[in-house]
Scaffold this motif. Structure first.
Motif, PDB file in Angstrom:
ATOM      1  N   GLU A   1       0.830  -1.203   0.000  1.00 25.60           N
ATOM      2  CA  GLU A   1       0.000   0.000   0.000  1.00 25.60           C
ATOM      3  C   GLU A   1       0.866   1.254   0.000  1.00 25.60           C
ATOM      4  O   GLU A   1       0.559   2.238  -0.682  1.00 25.60           O
ATOM      5  N   GLU A   2       1.972   1.223   0.767  1.00 24.32           N
ATOM      6  CA  GLU A   2       2.881   2.369   0.818  1.00 24.32           C
ATOM      7  C   GLU A   2       3.521   2.612  -0.535  1.00 24.32           C
ATOM      8  O   GLU A   2       3.651   3.746  -0.990  1.00 24.32           O
ATOM      9  N   ALA A   3       3.911   1.522  -1.218  1.00 27.37           N
ATOM     10  CA  ALA A   3       4.503   1.656  -2.551  1.00 27.37           C
ATOM     11  C   ALA A   3       3.502   2.235  -3.537  1.00 27.37           C
ATOM     12  O   ALA A   3       3.840   3.062  -4.384  1.00 27.37           O
ATOM     13  N   GLN A   4       2.244   1.812  -3.446  1.00 29.38           N
ATOM     14  CA  GLN A   4       1.209   2.339  -4.332  1.00 29.38           C
ATOM     15  C   GLN A   4       0.959   3.820  -4.085  1.00 29.38           C
ATOM     16  O   GLN A   4       0.764   4.591  -5.019  1.00 29.38           O
ATOM     17  N   ARG A   5       0.985   4.235  -2.803  1.00 30.06           N
ATOM     18  CA  ARG A   5       0.790   5.656  -2.483  1.00 30.06           C
ATOM     19  C   ARG A   5       1.925   6.505  -3.047  1.00 30.06           C
ATOM     20  O   ARG A   5       1.698   7.573  -3.594  1.00 30.06           O
ATOM     21  N   LYS A   6       3.167   6.016  -2.893  1.00 29.07           N
ATOM     22  CA  LYS A   6       4.306   6.766  -3.422  1.00 29.07           C
ATOM     23  C   LYS A   6       4.236   6.865  -4.940  1.00 29.07           C
ATOM     24  O   LYS A   6       4.555   7.900  -5.520  1.00 29.07           O
ATOM     25  N   GLN A   7       3.844   5.769  -5.597  1.00 32.60           N
ATOM     26  CA  GLN A   7       3.732   5.775  -7.053  1.00 32.60           C
ATOM     27  C   GLN A   7       2.660   6.755  -7.507  1.00 32.60           C
ATOM     28  O   GLN A   7       2.827   7.471  -8.495  1.00 32.60           O
ATOM     29  N   ALA A   8       1.537   6.793  -6.773  1.00 33.40           N
ATOM     30  CA  ALA A   8       0.451   7.719  -7.113  1.00 33.40           C
ATOM     31  C   ALA A   8       0.897   9.164  -6.939  1.00 33.40           C
ATOM     32  O   ALA A   8       0.549  10.039  -7.724  1.00 33.40           O
ATOM     33  N   LYS A   9       1.720   9.411  -5.887  1.00 33.29           N
ATOM     34  CA  LYS A   9       2.216  10.761  -5.644  1.00 33.29           C
ATOM     35  C   LYS A   9       3.140  11.208  -6.770  1.00 33.29           C
ATOM     36  O   LYS A   9       3.094  12.338  -7.235  1.00 33.29           O
ATOM     37  N   LYS A  10       4.006  10.269  -7.249  1.00 30.25           N
ATOM     38  CA  LYS A  10       4.912  10.600  -8.363  1.00 30.25           C
ATOM     39  C   LYS A  10       4.117  10.917  -9.626  1.00 30.25           C
ATOM     40  O   LYS A  10       4.452  11.840 -10.363  1.00 30.25           O
ATOM     41  N   LYS A  11       3.074  10.112  -9.897  1.00 27.36           N
ATOM     42  CA  LYS A  11       2.265  10.349 -11.091  1.00 27.36           C
ATOM     43  C   LYS A  11       1.559  11.693 -10.997  1.00 27.36           C
ATOM     44  O   LYS A  11       1.421  12.403 -11.990  1.00 27.36           O
ATOM     45  N   LYS A  12       1.105  12.042  -9.793  1.00 26.05           N
ATOM     46  CA  LYS A  12       0.418  13.324  -9.601  1.00 26.05           C
ATOM     47  C   LYS A  12       1.363  14.479  -9.861  1.00 26.05           C
ATOM     48  O   LYS A  12       1.003  15.465 -10.478  1.00 26.05           O
ATOM     49  N   LYS A  13       2.629  14.355  -9.365  1.00 20.35           N
ATOM     50  CA  LYS A  13       3.616  15.400  -9.615  1.00 20.35           C
ATOM     51  C   LYS A  13       3.920  15.503 -11.102  1.00 20.35           C
ATOM     52  O   LYS A  13       4.033  16.586 -11.672  1.00 20.35           O
ATOM     53  N   GLY A  14       4.099  14.355 -11.746  1.00 17.86           N
ATOM     54  CA  GLY A  14       4.425  14.344 -13.170  1.00 17.86           C
ATOM     55  C   GLY A  14       3.321  14.971 -14.007  1.00 17.86           C
ATOM     56  O   GLY A  14       3.584  15.566 -15.031  1.00 17.86           O
ATOM     57  N   ALA A  15       2.076  14.837 -13.559  1.00 12.47           N
ATOM     58  CA  ALA A  15       0.949  15.379 -14.330  1.00 12.47           C
ATOM     59  C   ALA A  15       0.971  16.898 -14.377  1.00 12.47           C
ATOM     60  O   ALA A  15       0.420  17.510 -15.285  1.00 12.47           O
ATOM     61  N   LEU A  16       1.632  17.518 -13.400  1.00 14.76           N
ATOM     62  CA  LEU A  16       1.713  18.982 -13.367  1.00 14.76           C
ATOM     63  C   LEU A  16       2.583  19.527 -14.487  1.00 14.76           C
ATOM     64  O   LEU A  16       2.512  20.689 -14.828  1.00 14.76           O
ATOM     65  N   PHE A  17       3.448  18.666 -15.020  1.00 18.02           N
ATOM     66  CA  PHE A  17       4.413  19.150 -16.006  1.00 18.02           C
ATOM     67  C   PHE A  17       4.178  18.490 -17.354  1.00 18.02           C
ATOM     68  O   PHE A  17       5.003  18.416 -18.183  1.00 18.02           O
TER      69      PHE A  17
END
Length: 331
Positions: free
Chosen positions: A315-331
């Motif tokens: 679950e922690e790995a999935q949360r971190k991956q989701a956070k990275k995707k969210k950051k990447g979507a900004l750019f």
């Protein structure tokens, strides 16, 4: 700054992220570059023209080998070589020749200078950096700096208004200004912003573009932003580490909401494999002729803990991956 952060700052190992960007004009083109040198590990180098970013990282053995290849007559200890590279990339030296060579998607920055009358040459062989590095090292810190400078502007406006009230109080008490040229109008943020937008200084600043973005003051702010981000990330990592450690120790510090000491943990409550409350110790198991023993019960609990830990880490790995995707979507 908290005392804990102050103590952490003293022992924090400097890294490339905390090195400030330097403006370099190379062959009539503007670049930003930064170098981090570690005398125990080697160096890391970044270069960008704001369209692409190039990166190189070398360990001590690789530095020594390249130096021997490019400078067979140059003899110096590795710390001296690393310091020479750092000095010539932290500030553009008039005595050093800088040349850019594009090789496919890569880039080679060539330095040529003299040390003790002996010619010294170095080549940074950079590969195109991942887009996450452009985001983490430049775009996101710059946006954070804009936010911080806006916060400071608002704070300065508040202080100016407080000063106006203080001056008004002096005037009501009969105080006067000794020289007319010291008289000022009360600060009005709306009028101030309008005046700045139509000023010649605003046009000149916009005309310079990003060339003046990293002054001495903003370089210091960049470093503080990156350091504080490292501190925040450290707190998050520590919390995750503490959670994982407590799980390995048996989950005794993590009870379900409302649970008391001695009641089943949230992992035991969720486990689909074992239900201690439905199978008292010593009662027959369905489909088996065996009975539950303390040893077997302990093994069941250990199994549940390991499964719960595995699920928590996933679950922690999935949360971190989701956070990275969210950051990447900004750019």
């Amino acid at each position: 700054m908290s005392s804990a952060k102050s103590e952490w700052k003293k022992t924090w190992q400097d890294a490339l992220s905390a090195r400030s960007w330097q403006k370099f004009e190379l062959e009539s083109q503007n670049f930003l570059l930064k170098t981090h040198v570690d005398h125990r590990e080697g160096y890391e180098f970044l270069l960008t023209d704001l369209t692409c970013m190039w990166h190189e990282k070398m360990d001590l053995d690789e530095v020594k080998k390249r130096c021997k290849t490019l400078n067979p007559r140059f003899e110096a200890p590795l710390p001296t070589i690393l310091r020479l590279l750092q000095d010539n990339t932290e500030t553009k030296k008039d005595s050093t020749d800088y040349t850019i060579q594009h090789v496919g998607e890569g880039l080679v920055l060539v330095l040529e200078t003299k040390v003790g009358g002996i010619r010294f040459t170095w080549e940074f062989h950079c590969q195109q950096a991942q887009k996450e590095m452009l985001r983490d090292q430049l775009l996101e810190p710059l946006m954070t700096m804009v936010g911080e400078l806006s916060r400071r502007e608002r704070r300065l406006g508040q202080l100016l208004k407080a000063k106006d009230r203080e001056i008004e109080d002096y005037k009501m008490g009969g105080a006067t200004v000794s020289r007319k040229n010291l008289l000022t109008e009360p600060f009005d943020p709306t009028s101030f912003h309008k005046e700045q937008l139509i000023s010649t200084e605003f046009d000149e600043q916009v005309g310079q573009g990003w060339q003046e973005a990293f002054t001495r003051e903003t370089q210091d702010l960049y470093k503080e932003v990156m350091l504080t981000q490292a501190w925040i990330n450290r707190e998050e990592d520590d919390e995750g580490s503490d959670d994982d450690t407590s799980l390995l120790d048996g989950g005794t510090t993590h009870h379900a909401p409302g649970a008391t000491k001695g009641s089943p943990s949230r992992f035991e409550q969720r486990s689909p494999h074992v239900s201690p409350r439905k199978r008292p110790a010593g009662s027959p198991l369905k489909g088996e002729g065996a009975v539950s023993t303390p040893e077997k019960s302990q093994k069941d609990i250990e199994l549940m803990r390991r499964e719960a830990l595995q699920k928590r880490l996933q679950e922690e790995a999935q949360r971190k991956q989701a956070k990275k995707k969210k950051k990447g979507a900004l750019f």
